[in-house]
Scaffold this motif. Structure first.
Motif, mmCIF file in Angstrom:
data_model
loop_
_atom_site.group_PDB
_atom_site.id
_atom_site.type_symbol
_atom_site.label_atom_id
_atom_site.label_comp_id
_atom_site.label_asym_id
_atom_site.label_seq_id
_atom_site.Cartn_x
_atom_site.Cartn_y
_atom_site.Cartn_z
ATOM 1 N N GLU A 114 0.828 -1.207 0.000
ATOM 2 C CA GLU A 114 0.000 0.000 0.000
ATOM 3 C C GLU A 114 0.864 1.259 0.000
ATOM 4 O OE1 GLU A 114 -2.758 2.524 3.175
ATOM 5 O OE2 GLU A 114 -2.148 0.467 3.631
ATOM 6 N N TYR A 115 1.835 1.316 0.902
ATOM 7 C CA TYR A 115 2.648 2.512 1.035
ATOM 8 C C TYR A 115 3.554 2.722 -0.177
ATOM 9 C CZ TYR A 115 1.203 1.954 5.912
ATOM 10 O OH TYR A 115 0.475 1.811 7.060
ATOM 11 N N ILE A 116 4.137 1.628 -0.679
ATOM 12 C CA ILE A 116 5.042 1.734 -1.826
ATOM 13 C C ILE A 116 4.293 2.242 -3.057
ATOM 14 C CG2 ILE A 116 6.299 0.300 -3.494
ATOM 15 C CD1 ILE A 116 7.310 -1.341 -1.099
ATOM 16 N N LEU A 117 3.089 1.715 -3.286
ATOM 17 C CA LEU A 117 2.344 2.129 -4.470
ATOM 18 C C LEU A 117 1.691 3.495 -4.297
ATOM 19 C CD1 LEU A 117 0.761 -1.221 -5.674
ATOM 20 C CD2 LEU A 117 2.614 0.069 -6.706
ATOM 21 N N TYR A 118 1.421 3.892 -3.056
ATOM 22 C CA TYR A 118 0.875 5.237 -2.867
ATOM 23 C C TYR A 118 1.906 6.282 -3.286
ATOM 24 C CZ TYR A 118 -1.961 8.980 -0.926
ATOM 25 O OH TYR A 118 -2.728 10.107 -0.787
ATOM 26 N N VAL A 119 3.179 6.008 -3.016
ATOM 27 C CA VAL A 119 4.227 6.929 -3.469
ATOM 28 C C VAL A 119 4.226 7.013 -4.990
ATOM 29 C CG1 VAL A 119 6.710 7.377 -3.503
ATOM 30 C CG2 VAL A 119 5.636 6.527 -1.417
ATOM 31 N N ALA A 120 4.018 5.865 -5.646
ATOM 32 C CA ALA A 120 3.933 5.867 -7.111
ATOM 33 C C ALA A 120 2.742 6.691 -7.581
ATOM 34 C CB ALA A 120 3.830 4.434 -7.632
ATOM 35 N N ALA A 121 1.592 6.573 -6.883
ATOM 36 C CA ALA A 121 0.413 7.359 -7.248
ATOM 37 C C ALA A 121 0.678 8.857 -7.058
ATOM 38 C CB ALA A 121 -0.791 6.923 -6.410
ATOM 39 N N ALA A 122 1.378 9.210 -5.967
ATOM 40 C CA ALA A 122 1.725 10.617 -5.746
ATOM 41 C C ALA A 122 2.659 11.122 -6.838
ATOM 42 C CB ALA A 122 2.372 10.791 -4.371
ATOM 43 N N ALA A 123 3.546 10.254 -7.310
ATOM 44 C CA ALA A 123 4.473 10.644 -8.371
ATOM 45 C C ALA A 123 3.728 10.941 -9.670
ATOM 46 C CB ALA A 123 5.511 9.550 -8.599
ATOM 47 N N VAL A 124 2.653 10.210 -9.937
ATOM 48 C CA VAL A 124 1.852 10.464 -11.140
ATOM 49 C C VAL A 124 1.242 11.866 -11.062
ATOM 50 C CG1 VAL A 124 -0.187 9.768 -12.437
ATOM 51 C CG2 VAL A 124 1.376 8.031 -11.553
ATOM 52 N N SER A 125 0.663 12.224 -9.921
ATOM 53 C CA SER A 125 0.084 13.566 -9.757
ATOM 54 C C SER A 125 1.163 14.641 -9.824
ATOM 55 C CB SER A 125 -0.653 13.646 -8.410
ATOM 56 O OG SER A 125 -1.769 12.779 -8.396
ATOM 57 N N PHE A 126 2.310 14.350 -9.243
ATOM 58 C CA PHE A 126 3.429 15.293 -9.290
ATOM 59 C C PHE A 126 3.854 15.546 -10.732
ATOM 60 C CE2 PHE A 126 8.068 15.952 -9.392
ATOM 61 C CZ PHE A 126 8.191 17.074 -8.584
ATOM 62 N N GLU A 127 3.890 14.486 -11.527
ATOM 63 C CA GLU A 127 4.281 14.630 -12.939
ATOM 64 C C GLU A 127 3.294 15.495 -13.711
ATOM 65 O OE1 GLU A 127 3.593 13.884 -17.000
ATOM 66 O OE2 GLU A 127 2.515 12.655 -15.540
ATOM 67 N N LEU A 128 1.993 15.315 -13.462
ATOM 68 C CA LEU A 128 0.979 16.117 -14.145
ATOM 69 C C LEU A 128 1.115 17.594 -13.796
ATOM 70 C CD1 LEU A 128 -2.142 13.792 -13.705
ATOM 71 C CD2 LEU A 128 -0.856 14.205 -15.810
ATOM 72 N N LEU A 129 1.397 17.891 -12.536
ATOM 73 C CA LEU A 129 1.564 19.291 -12.121
ATOM 74 C C LEU A 129 2.832 19.899 -12.706
ATOM 75 C CD1 LEU A 129 0.466 18.959 -8.392
ATOM 76 C CD2 LEU A 129 -0.776 20.138 -10.206
ATOM 77 N N CYS A 130 3.904 19.122 -12.749
ATOM 78 C CA CYS A 130 5.150 19.622 -13.349
ATOM 79 C C CYS A 130 4.956 19.898 -14.833
ATOM 80 C CB CYS A 130 6.273 18.606 -13.146
ATOM 81 S SG CYS A 130 6.906 18.514 -11.468
ATOM 82 N N LEU A 351 9.771 2.972 -7.474
ATOM 83 C CA LEU A 351 10.155 3.619 -8.730
ATOM 84 C C LEU A 351 10.162 2.626 -9.886
ATOM 85 C CD1 LEU A 351 11.100 6.181 -10.155
ATOM 86 C CD2 LEU A 351 13.448 5.624 -9.472
ATOM 87 N N SER A 352 10.609 1.410 -9.624
ATOM 88 C CA SER A 352 10.645 0.392 -10.682
ATOM 89 C C SER A 352 9.252 0.046 -11.164
ATOM 90 C CB SER A 352 11.357 -0.865 -10.169
ATOM 91 O OG SER A 352 12.696 -0.584 -9.820
ATOM 92 N N LEU A 353 8.310 -0.130 -10.226
ATOM 93 C CA LEU A 353 6.926 -0.409 -10.603
ATOM 94 C C LEU A 353 6.319 0.750 -11.371
ATOM 95 C CD1 LEU A 353 5.616 -2.090 -7.320
ATOM 96 C CD2 LEU A 353 6.039 -3.209 -9.515
ATOM 97 N N LEU A 354 6.660 1.961 -10.951
ATOM 98 C CA LEU A 354 6.148 3.150 -11.625
ATOM 99 C C LEU A 354 6.640 3.212 -13.063
ATOM 100 C CD1 LEU A 354 4.598 5.847 -11.287
ATOM 101 C CD2 LEU A 354 6.737 6.865 -10.531
ATOM 102 N N LEU A 355 7.933 2.984 -13.264
ATOM 103 C CA LEU A 355 8.498 3.043 -14.609
ATOM 104 C C LEU A 355 7.998 1.889 -15.472
ATOM 105 C CD1 LEU A 355 12.184 4.062 -13.754
ATOM 106 C CD2 LEU A 355 10.350 5.522 -14.638
ATOM 107 N N ALA A 356 7.800 0.725 -14.858
ATOM 108 C CA ALA A 356 7.293 -0.417 -15.613
ATOM 109 C C ALA A 356 5.861 -0.169 -16.082
ATOM 110 C CB ALA A 356 7.369 -1.678 -14.757
ATOM 111 N N CYS A 357 5.031 0.379 -15.188
ATOM 112 C CA CYS A 357 3.646 0.688 -15.572
ATOM 113 C C CYS A 357 3.607 1.783 -16.631
ATOM 114 C CB CYS A 357 2.842 1.117 -14.348
ATOM 115 S SG CYS A 357 2.508 -0.201 -13.175
ATOM 116 N N TYR A 358 4.485 2.766 -16.489
ATOM 117 C CA TYR A 358 4.526 3.867 -17.457
ATOM 118 C C TYR A 358 4.831 3.363 -18.862
ATOM 119 C CZ TYR A 358 7.357 7.076 -20.263
ATOM 120 O OH TYR A 358 7.922 7.760 -21.299
ATOM 121 N N SER A 359 5.723 2.380 -18.947
ATOM 122 C CA SER A 359 6.169 1.925 -20.271
ATOM 123 C C SER A 359 5.278 0.845 -20.869
ATOM 124 C CB SER A 359 7.603 1.381 -20.172
ATOM 125 O OG SER A 359 7.670 0.305 -19.256
#
Length: 377
Positions: A114-130, A351-359
């Motif tokens: 839960e905690y690891i993937l929540y950071v990934a979810a926050a990173a998605v929102s951070f990317e949209l704002l950037c 980060l690895s899960l985030l990049l894997a899902c992104y690609s």
């Protein structure tokens, strides 16, 4: 800062054993712990929950009240147990002590996920704002925004000590101030009697159950405040008060956000589709540009990532100290006894899960959130 020459953890058989390793206990105040809770949760009140408005305005309000009641019960239970037994590992620690190491292991894994993937979810929102802030976006740049978030937050955890608590306090004050400004800005524009803003009002039970979990954005993570118990001096007297105060604050802000956001232009029929509902509110009430609004909202998602990085670091470290993960994750380094390996391992997985899902997966952010809620359950 005080030192405890002996600490109590659980071994793989579920019994309590004493370890001689010196654990540094931070002399922090109730306010420090309170702001840590605000940091963990407030980012979720800035985005994500508004998708629940698709089911109808009144149904969303009812769902929020039910969700809040559930979290109040959870917080009161954890706070009472913490006042008696200041286990490291939060809910996982209590589960392992009561139900044994096998059940504790599964709870620990689910919470860590839960905690690891929540950071990934926050990173998605951070990317949209950037993207809105810098007005520069290509497929190759997107991962760089993800990396930027981790580069901002992880070093603070790796240093630890008083710097960690100062950062938490400052970030908590900033994010809560943004939420309060948002609510105050919408207040003059709110029309609670305008039925057009509240359309649809009710739909059906299927929609209610489908969207109910999305309202967890408003409170998810508050239970993680107990994960640092073994590093806080007098945690039994400080953490429970901080948890209850934090939950009360979050409930007030959640009620204000939903009632105000759903009662202003353009109404819930449009609001539920927005990536960041506060962006719309700030633009309409204060006439701020989307770029300036991004500046206001970015600290919230940086703080959310920072708070949940604290959560998975402490969770992984506690499981390793109990003998349920390899001992290397229990090791600490530096003058502040920081669990560096646990922090880096959790961050690398996230980060690895985030990049894997992104690609590989299109529009994966909703799927990430559903996995987060599954882990929380």
């Amino acid at each position: 800062m005080g030192d405890a020459k002996e600490s109590v953890v659980g071994n793989a058989e579920g019994t309590e054993v004493a370890v001689s390793k010196t654990i540094k206990r931070e002399i922090v105040t109730v306010y420090d712990i309170y702001w840590l809770g605000i940091v963990i949760v407030t980012g979720g009140q800035m985005a994500g929950w508004n998708a629940a408005l698709e089911q109808g305005y009144t149904q969303t309000v009812i769902g929020m009240l039910i969700m809040a009641l559930g979290y109040f019960c959870l917080v009161f239970c954890i706070a009472e147990m913490t006042s008696i037994l200041t286990f490291a590992g939060g809910s996982y620690g209590f589960t392992r002590a009561v139900l044994g190491p096998v059940t504790g292991f599964f709870v620990g894994v689910c919470e860590s996920l839960e905690y690891i993937l929540y950071v990934a979810a926050a990173a998605v929102s951070f990317e949209l704002l950037c993207r809105d802030l810098f007005k520069y976006y290509t497929g190759a740049v997107k991962p760089l925004y993800y990396l930027l978030l981790y580069a901002i937050t992880v070093p603070v955890h790796l240093y630890g000590g008083r710097i960690f608590w100062v950062y938490s306090t400052v970030a908590g004050i900033v994010t809560l101030a943004v939420v309060i400004i948002y609510c105050l800005a919408l207040t003059p524009h709110a029309d609670f009697g305008n039925k057009q803003y509240h359309t649809p009002n009710f739909t059906n039970g299927d929609n209610f159950m489908y969207h109910f979990s999305q309202l967890a954005w408003l409170f998810v993570g508050v239970e993680a405040m107990t994960l640092g118990n073994n590093n806080i001096k007098d945690a039994a007297s400080k953490v429970p008060w901080a948890m209850v105060a934090c939950m009360c604050t979050l409930f007030v802000t959640a009620v204000c956000i939903i009632l105000l956001a759903g009662s202003t232009y353009p109404g819930i029929a449009q609001l539920y589709m927005e990536d960041h509902e506060m962006d719309t509110g700030f633009h309409l009430s204060l006439h701020l540009t989307h770029q300036f609004t991004s500046i206001l909202l970015i600290p919230g998602f940086v703080s959310a990532a920072y708070g949940f990085q604290f959560a998975y670091t402490k969770q992984i470290n506690a499981m390793a100290c109990s003998g349920l993960l390899p001992k290397i994750f229990a090791s600490t380094y530096g003058p502040n006894d920081v669990p560096v390996v646990a922090c880096l391992a959790g961050s690398l997985v996230s980060l690895s899960l985030l990049l894997a899902c992104y690609s590989t997966v299109e529009n994966f952010s909703n799927d990430v959130f559903h996995i987060v809620i599954c882990g929380a359950c």
